[in-house]
Enzyme design. Sequence first.
Site, short mmCIF file in Angstrom:
data_model
loop_
_atom_site.label_atom_id
_atom_site.label_comp_id
_atom_site.label_asym_id
_atom_site.label_seq_id
_atom_site.Cartn_x
_atom_site.Cartn_y
_atom_site.Cartn_z
N ASP A 1 23.64 3.75 -1.57
CA ASP A 1 22.44 3.66 -0.73
C ASP A 1 22.82 2.84 0.50
O ASP A 1 23.34 3.37 1.48
CB ASP A 1 21.33 3.04 -1.58
CG ASP A 1 19.97 3.12 -0.94
OD1 ASP A 1 19.83 2.69 0.21
OD2 ASP A 1 19.03 3.63 -1.56
N LYS B 1 23.34 8.41 0.57
CA LYS B 1 22.22 8.50 1.53
C LYS B 1 22.77 8.00 2.85
O LYS B 1 22.66 6.81 3.16
CB LYS B 1 21.07 7.61 1.09
CG LYS B 1 20.29 8.08 -0.12
CD LYS B 1 19.16 7.09 -0.42
CE LYS B 1 18.31 7.54 -1.58
NZ LYS B 1 17.33 6.49 -1.99
N PHE C 1 13.64 8.33 -2.32
CA PHE C 1 13.93 7.90 -3.67
C PHE C 1 14.05 9.09 -4.61
O PHE C 1 13.25 10.02 -4.57
CB PHE C 1 12.84 6.94 -4.17
CG PHE C 1 13.30 6.12 -5.33
CD1 PHE C 1 14.13 5.03 -5.14
CD2 PHE C 1 12.94 6.47 -6.64
CE1 PHE C 1 14.58 4.28 -6.22
CE2 PHE C 1 13.40 5.74 -7.72
CZ PHE C 1 14.21 4.65 -7.51
N VAL C 2 15.09 9.06 -5.45
CA VAL C 2 15.32 10.15 -6.39
C VAL C 2 15.47 9.62 -7.82
O VAL C 2 15.88 8.48 -8.02
CB VAL C 2 16.59 10.96 -6.01
CG1 VAL C 2 16.36 11.79 -4.77
CG2 VAL C 2 17.80 10.05 -5.82
N GLU D 1 30.07 6.09 -9.29
CA GLU D 1 28.75 5.54 -9.00
C GLU D 1 27.71 6.66 -8.99
O GLU D 1 28.05 7.82 -8.76
CB GLU D 1 28.85 4.88 -7.62
CG GLU D 1 27.98 3.77 -7.19
CD GLU D 1 27.08 2.99 -8.10
OE1 GLU D 1 26.61 3.49 -9.14
OE2 GLU D 1 26.79 1.86 -7.70
N GLY E 1 23.25 3.64 -14.07
CA GLY E 1 22.93 4.91 -13.44
C GLY E 1 24.01 5.97 -13.51
O GLY E 1 23.71 7.16 -13.51
N ASP F 1 17.05 6.31 -12.30
CA ASP F 1 15.76 5.94 -12.87
C ASP F 1 14.78 5.39 -11.84
O ASP F 1 15.17 4.89 -10.79
CB ASP F 1 15.95 4.84 -13.91
CG ASP F 1 16.33 3.51 -13.26
OD1 ASP F 1 17.35 3.47 -12.53
OD2 ASP F 1 15.60 2.52 -13.43
#
Length: 178
Positions: free
Chosen positions: A104, A132, A153-154, A100, A46, A160
Amino acid sequence: MVKVHDKYFEPYLKEATIRARVGEIGAHISADYSDKKPLLIGILNGSFVFAADLFRSLTIDAEISFIKLASYKGTSTTGHVVTAIGLEEQLAGRHIIIVEDIIDTGKTLHSFLLEVHNRQAASVAIATFLTKPAALRYDVKADYCAFEIEDKFVVGYGLDYDGYGRNLPDLHMIREEG
Ligand code: XMP
Ligand code: MG
């Protein structure tokens, strides 16, 4: 509005907004690490877009490397093992900046931080594109964070939904049902 697999996502942070903010973080890091020759460690997959932009915004001597973290649901009572795959650089005495895409719950980074400390790094900092705050459950604090977002969620800018959506230049947030 874009569709990724079965879900719809709406633009949330535009490419230009992201670029400006990543530039600010790069300037902060350049000032804080001017004589430290930091080693950035991007966590795949990511973080690769953020890492590339952040790295190019640095105006100091710096290196970059990438790792992939594998989580296993083992039979041990801890039930979770994180292994650094492919980290060949010596960390001892180095100033490490972990890069990163998103913090989360903080679970992924919490385990990896222990590993970096065990390898006797001179210092360890975290640079994350997103946090978050409402979802955080582990004792992990970002030293550099581009954006704090809601617990939704993004996708996009490297993040992804089941493999797709990473190449969207804007960050997109999942559309509420109904
Ligand atoms: P933890 O809970 O370990 O989670 O901090 C971090 C990892 O979970 C993934 N993640 C997301 N991926 N959109 C994504 O595309 C999201 O909204 C999201 N939230 C968590 C991501 O892989 C991150 O490294
Ligand atoms: Mg990730």
